[in-house]
Scaffold this active site. Structure first.
Site, mmCIF file in Angstrom:
data_model
loop_
_atom_site.group_PDB
_atom_site.id
_atom_site.type_symbol
_atom_site.label_atom_id
_atom_site.label_comp_id
_atom_site.label_asym_id
_atom_site.label_seq_id
_atom_site.Cartn_x
_atom_site.Cartn_y
_atom_site.Cartn_z
ATOM 1 N N GLY A 1 16.582 9.551 -35.011
ATOM 2 C CA GLY A 1 16.262 10.215 -33.752
ATOM 3 C C GLY A 1 17.113 9.739 -32.606
ATOM 4 N N ALA A 2 17.593 8.479 -32.658
ATOM 5 C CA ALA A 2 18.433 7.965 -31.586
ATOM 6 C C ALA A 2 19.805 8.630 -31.598
ATOM 7 C CB ALA A 2 18.576 6.449 -31.711
ATOM 8 N N GLY B 1 0.813 -1.211 0.000
ATOM 9 C CA GLY B 1 0.000 0.000 0.000
ATOM 10 C C GLY B 1 0.843 1.256 0.000
ATOM 11 N N GLY B 2 0.562 2.143 0.959
ATOM 12 C CA GLY B 2 1.243 3.432 1.007
ATOM 13 C C GLY B 2 2.746 3.334 1.173
#
Length: 520
Positions: A410-411, A175-176
């Site tokens: 783009g790389a 959980g938290g």
């Protein structure tokens, strides 16, 4: 001694309370912890810190509520042991959830202890280390426990980029209690012991009907290989703390300092005539980029981060002439070194950590591009891939890039290219910088000519050779100044060291703004 005798009753009370505090949830629960092969919170802190350096804070804290008969279950420390000490003579703050006290659940007072330590750490400029072994929020306290977690999260954010934050996961986190670790810089999980999940196997079974074990759902290997939550997977608690000590050795105490330099015996002028032999003559044949990294850095010592996750990119720490550096490198043995969603996230966050703490970044490039395919596109390669671009653009620390092999499309841009404000860009003679590789490029540009040729294979080879001479080599990039120099691979180590020395007094700032808007 006379004064002690006068106040014997007070001193007896002090000793009783101190002994009670040291026992946490009691001897029985300590033995239960040991029976699982786990150390107690205090034993873990003692193991992590320099001998006799621990000074505890808030050892007499207890909860202050009585619902569910909790007035009968009051424990000193209230599930968290914390304070300060040293690691290799450097001051750190540390807290450890104590599973012997109500399963290590977080109370309002436990949260106050942790946030007090975080405040001290920020004000004194020291790293903070959290040791997780917690059942999550203490149900009996209701919303006050949840408020405690919220306070911790806020402090994590305030400390981010100011002091290093490290988490050791040596037990359950549910959980938290999983989100605070996720907001820290590095997480070390112990295999078969540490686990992290938002909802446990029982809830998963109830809601989804899915049968899954603790380890499969949120164990160390799951988070080390699949989710990327864990930066390190340790075999045991001892190795876990070794990882933390090694990590800290590359970091400054805080963002106003530079990383510590160390004395090394590795000659800064050392050359390696065998370096080029590590690269296959066939650019389609894979090789291990770590061999190149180890051949360049001090004493062949490379401390890899996220080793098991997104293995098509390599990140980690090393030293050059004693100076700490962050290394980012494509890995041709995995997906040919192509960039994908996970590798973009992995590298971007590491770059931002290095930039936060004044650690220079050295990038080794050999990538054919971003990974194609509907799976990547539909899951957001554009959004996630942009994080890598953002991180390099944003970083103001010294940045050096070395193109070793392919650097396409783009790389090429994303891997620390010159126009992303990289300071020094080198290339080996084996580098190939272009929009596309030669064969793919000429097939697109000359499709009809190749189809109609009497000898398509011969024409294709001629076109490829011509394209490589005009575009697909490092000298074209060098002619435009986007590569500062094409260097002899044997000279790589001294060239990088000289560049780092030249950049040691670099001053660069971003334009004034509240913060940028990285595409999360």
């Amino acid at each position: 001694m006379r004064n002690y005798a006068l106040h014997a009753d007070k001193m007896d009370e002090f000793k009783r309370n101190t002994e009670t505090s040291l026992l946490g949830g009691g001897q029985g629960r300590i033995e239960a912890q040991h029976s699982k092969g786990k150390l107690t919170a205090r034993e873990r802190i003692t193991l992590l810190l320099d001998e006799s350096s621990f000074v505890e804070i808030d050892s007499m804290v207890t909860h202050h509520y009585h619902e569910f008969d909790m007035q009968k279950r009051v424990y000193y420390n209230d599930g968290v042991v914390g304070g300060y000490g040293t690691i290799n003579s450097r001051q750190v703050f540390v807290f450890a959830y104590d599973f012997t006290v109500l399963g290590g659940t977080l109370s309002q007072m436990g949260a106050k202890k942790i946030t007090k330590l975080m405040d001290h750490a920020v004000r004194t400029g020291c790293p903070i280390i959290g040791i997780m072994d917690s059942g999550g929020a203490r149900i009996q306290e209701g919303i006050m426990s949840l408020d405690g977690f919220a306070d911790i999260f806020y402090h994590n954010q305030m400390a981010s980029g100011v002091i290093p934050q490290i988490t050791a996961s040596i037990g359950p986190s549910a959980g938290g209690s999983v989100y605070s670790p996720a907001m820290t810089d590095f997480i070390v999980m112990v295999e078969k012991v540490g686990s992290m999940f938002v909802t446990g196997p029982d809830v998963v079974k109830t809601v989804l009907g899915e049968e899954i074990s603790f380890d499969e759902l949120g164990g160390a290997m799951t988070h080390g290989t699949k989710s990327g939550v864990a930066h390190f997977v340790a075999q045991n608690e001892y190795e876990c703390f070794d990882y933390i000590r090694d990590l800290l050795s590359y970091m400054p105490q805080n963002n106003s300092q530079i990383p510590p330099s160390v004395s090394v015996n590795d000659d800064p002028s050392r050359t390696n005539p065998d370096m080029l032999s590590l690269i296959p003559t066939n650019p389609l044949q894979p090789y291990d980029m770590k061999d190149i990294i180890n051949g360049i850095v001090d004493d062949a010592k490379f401390f890899e981060i996220h080793k098991l996750f997104a293995q098509n990119i390599i990140v980690g720490f090393a030293r050059l002439n004693g100076m700490a550096i962050g290394v980012v490198a494509n890995q041709p043995t995995q997906l040919a070194g192509a960039l994908d969603i996970d590798s973009s996230n992995k590298a971007a966050r590491f770059i931002r950590f290095c930039d936060s703490f004044n650690i220079p970044i050295v990038t080794f490039v050999d990538t054919p591009g971003y990974m194609p395919g509907s799976d990547q596109e539909h899951n957001g390669i554009i959004r996630h891939g942009s994080k890598l671009l953002y991180a390099y653009c944003e970083a103001t620390v010294p940045k050096i890039t070395l193109v070793i092999g392919k650097a396409y499309g783009g790389a090429y841009i994303a891997m620390g290219s010159k126009n992303l404000r990289t300071d020094v860009n080198y290339a080996w003679p084996t580098a190939r910088c272009a929009v596309l590789g030669a064969e793919a490029a000429v097939k697109i540009m000359n499709r009809k000519d190749i189809q109609n040729a009497e000898d398509p294979s011969r024409l294709l080879q001629e076109l490829k050779t011509n394209f490589e001479e005009k575009f697909d080599n490092p000298y074209v990039a060098a002619s435009h100044g986007t590569v500062d120099a094409v260097i002899d691979p044997a000279q790589t180590r001294p060239m990088l060291i000289k560049a780092l020395a030249m950049l040691s007094n670099k001053r660069d700032k971003q334009l004034p703004r509240k913060h940028g808007n990285i595409n999360l």
